[in-house]
Write a protein that holds these residues in place. Structure first.
Motif, mmCIF file in Angstrom:
data_model
loop_
_atom_site.group_PDB
_atom_site.id
_atom_site.type_symbol
_atom_site.label_atom_id
_atom_site.label_comp_id
_atom_site.label_asym_id
_atom_site.label_seq_id
_atom_site.Cartn_x
_atom_site.Cartn_y
_atom_site.Cartn_z
ATOM 1 N N CYS A 224 -13.282 48.288 98.958
ATOM 2 C CA CYS A 224 -12.047 48.267 98.161
ATOM 3 C C CYS A 224 -12.014 49.341 97.067
ATOM 4 O O CYS A 224 -11.297 49.205 96.072
ATOM 5 C CB CYS A 224 -11.797 46.885 97.566
ATOM 6 S SG CYS A 224 -11.347 45.655 98.825
ATOM 7 N N ALA A 225 -12.769 50.421 97.242
ATOM 8 C CA ALA A 225 -12.823 51.479 96.227
ATOM 9 C C ALA A 225 -11.470 52.173 96.053
ATOM 10 O O ALA A 225 -11.136 52.615 94.952
ATOM 11 C CB ALA A 225 -13.901 52.501 96.576
ATOM 12 N N ARG B 116 -8.583 41.522 96.522
ATOM 13 C CA ARG B 116 -9.387 42.223 97.519
ATOM 14 C C ARG B 116 -9.298 41.462 98.839
ATOM 15 O O ARG B 116 -9.664 40.286 98.900
ATOM 16 C CB ARG B 116 -10.834 42.323 97.056
ATOM 17 C CG ARG B 116 -11.014 43.257 95.882
ATOM 18 C CD ARG B 116 -12.446 43.206 95.340
ATOM 19 N NE ARG B 116 -12.601 44.094 94.206
ATOM 20 C CZ ARG B 116 -12.245 43.802 92.954
ATOM 21 N NH1 ARG B 116 -11.704 42.633 92.693
ATOM 22 N NH2 ARG B 116 -12.416 44.672 91.979
ATOM 23 N N GLU C 181 -9.610 50.179 93.635
ATOM 24 C CA GLU C 181 -10.171 50.383 92.290
ATOM 25 C C GLU C 181 -9.640 51.687 91.685
ATOM 26 O O GLU C 181 -9.288 51.734 90.502
ATOM 27 C CB GLU C 181 -11.704 50.414 92.347
ATOM 28 C CG GLU C 181 -12.338 49.124 92.807
ATOM 29 C CD GLU C 181 -12.283 48.005 91.781
ATOM 30 O OE1 GLU C 181 -12.045 48.283 90.590
ATOM 31 O OE2 GLU C 181 -12.453 46.844 92.189
ATOM 32 N N GLU D 272 -7.446 52.025 88.311
ATOM 33 C CA GLU D 272 -7.819 52.905 87.197
ATOM 34 C C GLU D 272 -6.667 53.834 86.819
ATOM 35 O O GLU D 272 -6.423 54.083 85.639
ATOM 36 C CB GLU D 272 -9.062 53.717 87.563
ATOM 37 C CG GLU D 272 -10.328 52.885 87.637
ATOM 38 C CD GLU D 272 -11.489 53.622 88.284
ATOM 39 O OE1 GLU D 272 -11.392 54.849 88.527
ATOM 40 O OE2 GLU D 272 -12.510 52.963 88.558
#
Length: 150
Positions: free
Chosen positions: A101-102, A124, A105, A109
């Motif tokens: 799930c980067a 997620r 993220e 951000e």
């Protein structure tokens, strides 16, 4: 309230979740807008008051190619959306470890950099546990819609 749905998808699953979210939010009375290839100019013309990001992760934890141009334009211009509500649905596969799930993220951000306030913690969705991510997102979407009500 106008809600812009930004999506990044490699194989179409995140895009389907975004389309489903658009339908759910419209049924809840919002003016939801989703364009998987949106430009910054189109997004600004829509004039959103809230944001939903729906993205998968690709490569070594990057955003999908279709979301990269908008992501870069947003980082370059940093539109004045401080205080606008938002949330992120991240799709990934937990078997990928550190990059799970980067993409979501990264989008979260970016929302923080833009001053978009998170009204729901990131959702997620794990591809190794679900075959119906759009259905699995419904409870989260209902809570997101409730958090946006005046």
């Amino acid at each position: 309230m106008k809600i812009a749905i930004l999506s990044g998808s490699v194989y179409g699953t995140a895009e389907e979740v975004a389309r489903h979210a658009e339908r759910v939010l419209k049924l809840a009375g919002f003016e939801a807008w989703h364009n998987p290839r949106a430009t910054l100019e189109e997004l600004l013309a829509f004039g959103p008051a809230a944001f939903l990001g729906v993205t998968s992760t690709t490569g070594m934890g990057e955003l999908p190619d279709n979301l990269q141009p908008l992501y870069a334009a947003l980082r370059d211009r940093l539109p004045a959306w401080r205080g606008c509500p938002g949330g992120v649905i991240a799709l990934g596969d937990s078997s990928y470890g550190d990059t799970y799930c980067a993409g979501g993220e990264l989008l979260g951000e970016l929302f923080a950099e833009l001053g978009i306030r998170e009204v729901q913690p990131i959702l997620r969705l794990d591809a190794s546990e679900t075959v119906t991510p759009e259905t699995d997102a419904e409870a989260w979407l209902a809570a997101f819609a409730a958090a946006l009500q005046p």
